[in-house]
Write an enzyme that holds these catalytic residues in place. Structure first.
Site, PDB file in Angstrom:
ATOM      1  N   ASP A  87      48.357  -5.520  -8.851  1.00  0.00           N
ATOM      2  CA  ASP A  87      48.525  -5.465  -7.543  1.00  0.00           C
ATOM      3  C   ASP A  87      49.429  -4.752  -6.933  1.00  0.00           C
ATOM      4  OD1 ASP A  87      50.570  -7.307  -8.332  1.00  0.00           O
ATOM      5  OD2 ASP A  87      49.788  -9.114  -6.968  1.00  0.00           O
ATOM      6  N   GLU A  88      50.271  -4.090  -7.396  1.00  0.00           N
ATOM      7  CA  GLU A  88      51.390  -3.290  -6.829  1.00  0.00           C
ATOM      8  C   GLU A  88      51.579  -1.979  -7.726  1.00  0.00           C
ATOM      9  OE1 GLU A  88      55.405  -4.660  -7.061  1.00  0.00           O
ATOM     10  OE2 GLU A  88      54.848  -5.980  -8.848  1.00  0.00           O
ATOM     11  N   ASP A 107      52.045  -2.915  -2.310  1.00  0.00           N
ATOM     12  CA  ASP A 107      51.952  -4.504  -2.949  1.00  0.00           C
ATOM     13  C   ASP A 107      50.991  -5.239  -2.270  1.00  0.00           C
ATOM     14  OD1 ASP A 107      52.331  -6.801  -4.422  1.00  0.00           O
ATOM     15  OD2 ASP A 107      54.625  -6.898  -4.045  1.00  0.00           O
TER      16      ASP A 107
END
Length: 395
Positions: free
Chosen positions: A101-102, A11
């Site tokens: 983003d993860e 993350d």
């Protein structure tokens, strides 16, 4: 469930704000807020002052008056995301992206070739920092749920491995908010019953949790409190919808405040859609009222799009229609999703003969989001910059 902790949850930390701090050294170490009217993201320096995503801009600036407010640059975030996901896929073919983003990564088959999962996670973090210039936190565990919890505990810029045999010892002292699906309202209901930690939830039998929270939520939290999560990392899954939601306190919320939260949610969703090159037609607004009942309102557009403006306008219309019910019953959660997703390109309508104004600005933003910040200028759209070649749109 594997006998070894082989699932990674990677993350990126305060992603949008970290990209801004990476690209502008003057912002490093300073509180940064991305977005003006509503907070799309903020740096950890701003979070330490109480600023949170989806918060109204005025409230954020009251909490942190010395914050630097910057406009979002979706093209830069998309480029950074793609670079990070290339590193993910270079690490293992078993990658399940959750958002821009993860992602979850399964590294169970790499021990003989690369080494233990902890070493793989450390190497991944180093590569992302070295090649993309961004901090990333990784949690490692046997289940997806616990890997995500581990990354949350390890933030920012950390690495945490939850070894088999120590899983419940790690999980049970944590606050109930660490369980997926527990926002402020559910946490308040649990705390009213004296349930403040995950361990206390685990000691309650399933029928009691069902009676307190309802069937789905009760069974879900009972399983997670015992670290029961059989889901495998899914590769190549194409979502049929993308969404975001924000839990709200039980106090009254003005229409303006709800509109600011809604706008922030739409910005987050459309940013993820553009990063994944998806377009959608159906906008759904999800509501949880003060009495814990839920409702949804949906609208389908004529054409699929990933542009923020039309999807935000549709969501606002749906929210306005629900305001009388919200005024009567209160609201504890607001969510937005876009469905009927496809993998095609967004059709951009470019007003080459338009005069300067909001419509032109929207078109410029849309093309920049798709092709990058240097793809064109207002002068190109107006036909006043013949020396610059227009980007070729996809067929």
């Amino acid at each position: 469930m594997s006998s070894e902790a082989t699932i990674l949850h990677a993350d990126l930390d305060a992603f949008y704000a970290s990209v801004e701090q990476r690209d502008d050294p003057a912002l490093r170490g300073r509180p940064v807020i991305v977005g003006g009217g509503v907070v799309l993201a903020c740096s950890y320096e701003a979070k330490a002052r109480g600023v949170r995503s989806a918060m109204g801009g005025r409230q954020a600036r009251r909490l942190c008056p010395d914050a630097v407010v910057v406009p979002p640059r979706m093209a830069a975030y998309t480029t950074a995301s793609r670079a990070v996901f290339e590193i993910f896929r270079d690490t293992t073919p078993l990658v399940e992206g959750l958002s821009i983003d993860e992602a979850f990564l399964d590294v169970g088959g790499l021990r003989r070739l690369v080494g233990p999962p902890a070493d793989i996670a450390a190497a991944l973090r180093a590569r992302v920092r070295r090649e993309v210039g961004l901090p990333i936190t990784v949690g490692v565990a046997r289940t997806k749920f616990l890997a995500k919890v581990a990354s949350g505990v390890a933030k920012p810029d950390g690495l945490l491995v939850v070894e088999p045999g120590r899983e419940l010892a790690f999980l049970h002292p944590l606050p109930v908010e660490r369980l997926w699906g527990v926002g402020p309202v559910t946490a308040a209901r649990l705390r009213e019953r004296g349930l403040r930690t995950v361990g206390q939830v685990a000691r309650l039998d399933e029928p009691s949790l069902v009676s307190l929270l309802g069937g789905g939520a009760g069974r879900h939290l009972h399983a997670l409190a015992h670290n029961r999560d059989p889901r495998a990392v899914q590769v190549g899954r194409r979502r049929s919808s993308m969404g975001a939601q924000h839990a709200l306190s039980r106090e009254p919320h003005s229409p303006a405040e709800l509109d600011a939260v809604l706008a922030g949610l739409v910005d987050r969703v459309t940013g993820r859609m553009r990063a994944d090159r998806r377009t959608g037609r159906t906008v759904t607004v999800r509501l949880r009222f003060g009495d814990y009942t839920r409702a949804t309102r949906s609208h389908t557009l004529d054409k699929p799009t990933a542009q923020t403006a039309p999807l935000r306008a549709a969501a606002r219309t749906l929210l306005r229609a629900a305001l009388p019910q919200i005024a009567l019953r209160g609201i504890t959660l607001l969510g937005v999703s876009v469905g009927n997703l496809d993998g095609g390109h967004t059709q951009l309508t470019l007003p080459f003969t338009a005069e300067p104004g909001p419509a032109l600005d929207a078109a410029v933003d849309a093309v920049r989001d798709r092709f990058g910040s240097r793809a064109l200028t207002r002068g190109v759209l107006l036909g006043r910059d013949p020396g610059v070649e227009m980007p070729r749109l996809p067929d």
